[in-house]
Design a protein around this motif. Structure first.
Motif: not given
Ligand code: PLP
Length: 478
Positions: A106-109, A240-245, A272-274
Motif C-alpha cells: 500500500s502507499g503507507i508501506d 516525493v510521495d506522488m500517490a495521488h498524481f 490504485h489512484k490516478s
C-alpha cells in the motif's frame, strides 16, 4: 447475454465462489451494481481494467516470496520472479527511474520502506545498519535502546495536513509521527499556494533529514526542482510521495520541474489512484538507495503479494500505451471544467481552481461543514469526501471542505459537458442544504436539512448523466 472473454471470466468466477459462499458472490455482484450507479468523485479512487482485476484472482496468491528477484528466502519463486521483474521494468521505463521496488502492499508501506531506506543510508549508526541488514537479533539490548533514541531524534519536514499533506508524512496518528520529530510547511493564506520561500526558511531553521513533498488534497502542481534545491541547501534527502498524481506523471501531464522523478532522491506512490492499477504501492529511486529500498521485506513488509505484483505489471503495461497519456490529460481537463463550472455558480475553491486531478470546495460559503455537505451529496447520489481546508476552523473531523476528483469519471468516459452538469448538481445540493440543529436546538456540525425531493431529483439526474458511460461495458454478469 454477452459471451466476450471478460464476461465469461467474471461470470465463471462468481459461479465458483457462489458454490462455496453465495453471500460473498452476491456482495461482489452488488458492488459492481453500486459502482455502476454512483457518480464517483472520490479523488483517490479509480476503476482498474478487467485485465488488471483478473491478474489478481489466481494462484499467485498462494506463494511466499520473501526477498527480491533471484534472491528469495523460499524455493520455487521463478514465476513470481517473472512478474516482479516485469512490473519493475514497466515502472522504470514508464517513469524513467533507475530502480523500482514494486512489493509495497500500500502507499503507507511504500512510505515506510522509503523512510527506513533513507535512515539506513543517512544515519551513522552501526546498530541501524545491523538492523537494516536483517541482523537485528545480533543487537545487544544497549545497542537496541540507543538505536531507538537515535531514530527518535531524526527530523522530517512535510506539508501540513490542513494544507493537503498526508498522515504518513510524520503526523501523530501514523507511525511516521512516532518515528520522526516532524515539522510542517503550509500554504500562503492569501493564495492557498505553497510559498517556496517559507519552505526554504522552515528547512533552514529545522534542518530536516528528510524533506517530503506530495499531498492528498492540494489542487496545484508542485515545483520539484525548487523543492530539491531547498533540500540540497540544508543537506536533506528529498522524497516525493506522488500517490495521488502518479497517473499524471505517467501520462506526461506533469513534466520538467513538475515531474518528481528526475528531482527527488526517492519517490513513493500508490498504484490504485490516478495510475489506475491494483491497490498497492511502489518505490522509485536512483542506484544509491536501491539496496536499502530492496530490504523493504522483511524490514517493513511481510511477504510480497505476487498476485498484486502481477496486476501491477499489467496496469503499468497499460499506462505505457499512448492512450494513457490521452487519459491523463483528460483527467486534468475534466477537473478544470468541474472547477470552472463550480466557480461560475459561485462556489469558493481553495487556490481558486486546479491544475491537477482534484478540486477542493470550501463549503463554508454555503453555510455548511464538510460533513454536512458530504452527507447531503451522498443522499443525492454524488460520492465525495470531506476534507480540511487550510487553517480549517472545523478541524479534521467535521472540516469545511469537500474534495472531488476526476480520475474515476474520466475512466468511464465523461467529458467537459458532463463536468459542467456535475458542477450544477453539486451546487444545487449545497445551495439547497441548510445546517441543522441538535436536540437542544444548538447549531450542529453534523445535522443538515435537505428536501428529499431535491435529493431525489439530483440523484435521478446524476444517474442519467452516467447512462451513456457504462462502467465495465465489457462485463455482463447475466
Ligand atoms: N500517500 C498519499 C499522498 C495518500 O494520499 C495516501 C492515501 O490516501 C497514501 C499515501 C496511503 O496509501 P494507502 O491507503 O495505499 O496506504
Amino acid at each position: 447475454m454477452s459471451h466476450n472473454a471478460e464476461s465469461t471470466a467474471f461470470r465463471s468466477a462468481l459461479e465458483v465462489i457462489r458454490a462455496v459462499e453465495p453471500r460473498v458472490a452476491d456482495a461482489i455482484s452488488a458492488e459492481l451494481a453500486d459502482q455502476r450507479e454512483s457518480l464517483k468523485l472520490i479523488a483517490s479512487e479509480n476503476y482498474a481494467s478487467p485485465a488488471t482485476l483478473l491478474a489478481m484472482g489466481n494462484w499467485f496468491s498462494d506463494k511466499y516470496a520473501e526477498g527480491t528477484v533471484g534472491r528469495r528466502f523460499y524455493a520455487g519463486c521463478q514465476n513470481v520472479d517473472t512478474v516482479e521483474a516485469l512490473a519493475a521494468e514497466h515502472a522504470r521505463e514508464l517513469f524513467g527511474a533507475a530502480h523500482a521496488y514494486v512489493q509495497p502492499h500500500s502507499g503507507i508501506d511504500a512510505n515506510l520502506v522509503a523512510f527506513w531506506a533513507i535512515l539506513a543510508d543517512r544515519v551513522e549508526s552501526p546498530a541501524l545498519k545491523k538492523a537494516q541488514k536483517r541482523q537485528v537479533n545480533d543487537l545487544t539490548e544497549a545497542e537496541w535502546f540507543a538505536l531507538r533514541r537515535e531514530l527518535g531524534d531524526q527530523r522530517m519536514l512535510g506539508m501540513s495536513l490542513d494544507a493537503g499533506g498526508h498522515l504518513t508524512h510524520g503526523f501523530r496518528p501514523n507511525i511516521s509521527g512516532k518515528m520522526f520529530d516532524q515539522r510542517s510547511y503550509g500554504t500562503d493564506p492569501a493564495t492557498g499556494l505553497i510559498d517556496y520561500d517559507k519552505v526554504a526558511e522552515a528547512a533552514r531553521e529545522f534542518r530536516p533529514l528528510i524533506l517530503v513533498a506530495g499531498y492528498s488534497a492540494y489542487p496545484r502542481k508542485v515545483n520539484f526542482r525548487i523543492m530539491r534545491e531547498i533540500a540540497d541547501s540544508v543537506g536533506a534527502t528529498f522524497m516525493v510521495d506522488m500517490a495521488h498524481f502518479a497517473g499524471l506523471v505517467a501520462g506526461k501531464v506533469f513534466t520538467g520541474d513538475f515531474d518528481p522523478v528526475p528531482h527527488a532522491h526517492i519517490v513513493t506512490t500508490t498504484t490504485h489512484k490516478s495510475l489506475r492499477g491494483p491497490r498497492g504501492g511502489m518505490v522509485l529511486c536512483g542506484p544509491e538507495l536501491a539496496d536499502q529500498v530492496d530490504r523493504g521485506c522483511p524490514m517493513v513488509l511481510g511477504g510480497p503479494l505476487p498476485h498484486v505484483m502481477a496486476a501491477k505489471a499489467v496496469a503499468l503495461a497499460e499506462a505505457r500505451r499512448p492512450d494513457f497519456a490521452d487519459y491523463a490529460s483528460r483527467i486534468v481537463d475534466n477537473a478544470q471544467a468541474l472547477a470552472d463550472g463550480l466557480l461560475r455558480r459561485g462556489a469558493s475553491l481553495v487556490t481558486g481552481g486546479t491544475d491537477n486531478h482534484l478540486v477542493l470546495i470550501d463549503v463554508s460559503g454555503y453555510g455548511l461543514t464538510g460533513r454536512q455537505a458530504e452527507q447531503a451529496l451522498l443522499d443525492s447520489g454524488i460520492v465525495t469526501n470531506r476534507n480540511a481546508v487550510p487553517q480549517d476552523p472545523n478541524g479534521a473531523w467535521y472540516t469545511s471542505g469537500i474534495r472531488i476528483g476526476t480520475p474515476a469519471l474520466t475512466t468511464r468516459g465523461l467529458g467537459a459537458a458532463e463536468m459542467d452538469a456535475t458542477a450544477e448538481l453539486i451546487h444545487t445540493v449545497l445551495d439547497r442544504t441548510t445546517a441543522g440543529t441538535g436536540p437542544d436546538g444548538a447549531a450542529s456540525k453534523a445535522k443538515y436539512v435537505l428536501d428529499p425531493a431535491v435529493a431525489e431529483s439530483v440523484g435521478k439526474q446524476a444517474a442519467d448523466l452516467l447512462t451513456p458511460f457504462p462502467l465495465y461495458p465489457e462485463v455482463t454478469l447475466g
